[in-house]
Design an enzyme around this catalytic site. Sequence first.
Site, PDB file in Angstrom:
ATOM      1  N   GLY A  16       0.771  -1.235   0.000  1.00  0.00           N
ATOM      2  CA  GLY A  16       0.000   0.000   0.000  1.00  0.00           C
ATOM      3  C   GLY A  16       0.796   1.276   0.000  1.00  0.00           C
TER       4      GLY A  16
ATOM      5  N   PRO B 275       4.872  -5.051  -0.759  1.00  0.00           N
ATOM      6  CG  PRO B 275       7.084  -4.325  -1.049  1.00  0.00           C
ATOM      7  CD  PRO B 275       6.252  -5.347  -0.311  1.00  0.00           C
ATOM      8  N   GLY B 276       3.788  -3.550  -3.789  1.00  0.00           N
ATOM      9  CA  GLY B 276       3.625  -3.795  -5.223  1.00  0.00           C
ATOM     10  C   GLY B 276       3.982  -2.537  -5.989  1.00  0.00           C
TER      11      GLY B 276
ATOM     12  NE  ARG C  51      -2.789   3.105 -11.388  1.00  0.00           N
ATOM     13  CZ  ARG C  51      -2.606   4.351 -11.009  1.00  0.00           C
ATOM     14  NH1 ARG C  51      -2.069   5.226 -11.837  1.00  0.00           N
ATOM     15  NH2 ARG C  51      -2.928   4.733  -9.803  1.00  0.00           N
TER      16      ARG C  51
ATOM     17  CE1 TYR D 270      -8.493   1.390  -9.348  1.00  0.00           C
ATOM     18  CE2 TYR D 270      -6.589   1.691 -10.769  1.00  0.00           C
ATOM     19  CZ  TYR D 270      -7.426   0.863 -10.059  1.00  0.00           C
ATOM     20  OH  TYR D 270      -7.176  -0.477 -10.048  1.00  0.00           O
TER      21      TYR D 270
ATOM     22  CB  CYS E 106     -16.081   3.583 -29.477  1.00  0.00           C
ATOM     23  SG  CYS E 106     -15.351   3.496 -31.101  1.00  0.00           S
TER      24      CYS E 106
HETATM   25  C1  LIG Z   1      -2.813  -5.154  -3.742  1.00  0.00           C
HETATM   26  C2  LIG Z   1      -2.245  -5.758  -2.539  1.00  0.00           C
HETATM   27  C3  LIG Z   1      -0.937  -5.454  -2.149  1.00  0.00           C
HETATM   28  C4  LIG Z   1      -0.061  -4.473  -2.894  1.00  0.00           C
HETATM   29  O1  LIG Z   1      -0.504  -3.157  -2.795  1.00  0.00           O
HETATM   30  P1  LIG Z   1       0.417  -1.977  -3.324  1.00  0.00           P
HETATM   31  O2  LIG Z   1      -0.385  -0.766  -3.092  1.00  0.00           O
HETATM   32  O3  LIG Z   1       0.676  -2.221  -4.766  1.00  0.00           O
HETATM   33  O4  LIG Z   1       1.669  -1.993  -2.530  1.00  0.00           O
HETATM   34  C5  LIG Z   1      -0.426  -6.092  -1.030  1.00  0.00           C
HETATM   35  N1  LIG Z   1      -1.172  -6.973  -0.330  1.00  0.00           N
HETATM   36  C6  LIG Z   1      -2.435  -7.279  -0.662  1.00  0.00           C
HETATM   37  C7  LIG Z   1      -3.190  -8.256   0.148  1.00  0.00           C
HETATM   38  C8  LIG Z   1      -3.028  -6.687  -1.781  1.00  0.00           C
HETATM   39  O5  LIG Z   1      -4.274  -6.979  -2.103  1.00  0.00           O
END
Ligand SMILES: *Cc1c(COP(=O)(O)O)cnc(C)c1O
Length: 428
Positions: free
Chosen positions: A239, A280-281, A318, A322, A350
């Site tokens: 997150g 982290p993603g 995105r 969002y 479209c």
């Molecule tokens: C989406 C998600 C993440 C990664 O969130 P980021 O905002 O990309 O860091 C981590 N854990 C869980 C369970 C998620 O669903």
Amino acid sequence: MNHFEYKNGHLTAEDVRLGDIAAEIGTPFYAYSTATLSRHYQIFADALRGMNALVCFAVKANSNIAVIRSLARLGAGADVVSGGELTRALKAGVPAAKIIFSGVGKTDEELSLALSIGIKQINVESVPELEAISRIASANGVVAPVALRINPDIDAGTHAKITTGTLENKFGIEWTLAHEVYSRASQMPGIEVKGLAVHIGSQLHDLEPFRKAYERMGDLVAMILKDGLNIETLDLGGGFGIPYGDETAPVPNVEEYAQIVRETLGNLGPGLDIEYIFEPGRMIAGNAGVLVSSVIYVKEGATRNFVIVDAAMNDLIRPTLYGAYHEIVPVDEPGEGVDVIEADVVGPICETGDIFAKAKSMPRPRPGDLLAVRTAGAYGAVQSSTYNTRPLVAEVLVNGDKFHVIRPRLGVEEIISRESIAPWQLTD
Ligand SMILES: *Cc1c(COP(=O)(O)O)cnc(C)c1O
């Protein structure tokens, strides 16, 4: 920091000119920088120094196996949310002992797969899921390592579509019930409760919601320990927010985040040996990717101008989904004295929502010019589709002066070839 910079007036990914990639494979395409992926992983891992920590890349942010592999080679684990992502993580070389399985709706089939490979941990989001895991594990004669994902009822203060930690969201077990569920789970056959997990949302700019959620987690840990039960892992989710270029306040750094973790959960009791897991993603992949497209038309009107590019919402959703802001820059730096126009940058689809930027001030582009949409490495290609029967966007990984197509464009013929006409339609 990222590794997309102008060199001699041309935007490069590390030492590769984006224009050279475009000349070879056409547009649109995503380009990812290995150096940026590594750097972000390293910054995160370094901030956690001294802690027993495992950083599991949230594969849903960017699930290309080459991207996962870049991180796996540095020691990263994987956080997956489906059997498909689990299969990808394994294929990319992530050991099962470093894979966490999250998600609210894991099917029996997915759970069986996870148990059969000896997954590190399944983060359980409900009592029915716990019962399903107990049943499947018992039937297969294995013990399932699980953590309870709690819903701490903390508003992450982020976009409504990516907030996950309040009771209005579908995620996790209500924190007020978690204590009771934990002790119940510890009695269930086929279950070994390892700990707790929490993830309150994505793209958090404010660290306070993290602090509050982790404090709640700390309270729960105390209650669980008091019951004489054990805690081995605390999964603190992902997150962490990143800058997209439209921020009004500076984005916090991971050192401050790590400090909050230490303060809230670093010292939970003597003799406790807790492994901290992070997911982290976006923080790792977001700034490591750009989406490159070509200008098709510049349509100048009385009230509005439109720059129509060959990428669209099917390639990067995105902005549409969002209302997300992405910086858009020319791949070739405009020369002195080029006209500046104000235009909406849009795709050919479209749908009115097919828009990358509104009223953007930009050097007047010409058809054929390349534009780069920055900070597109997370939640970009993974959400791409073939809507409007557009080829599925290509992905490229850059490393120094090398690049490799890690997902070729899926062509129209290939897309249509998977469909068929029903037998009764053949005769008439
Ligand atoms: C989406 C998600 C993440 C990664 O969130 P980021 O905002 O990309 O860091 C981590 N854990 C869980 C369970 C998620 O669903």
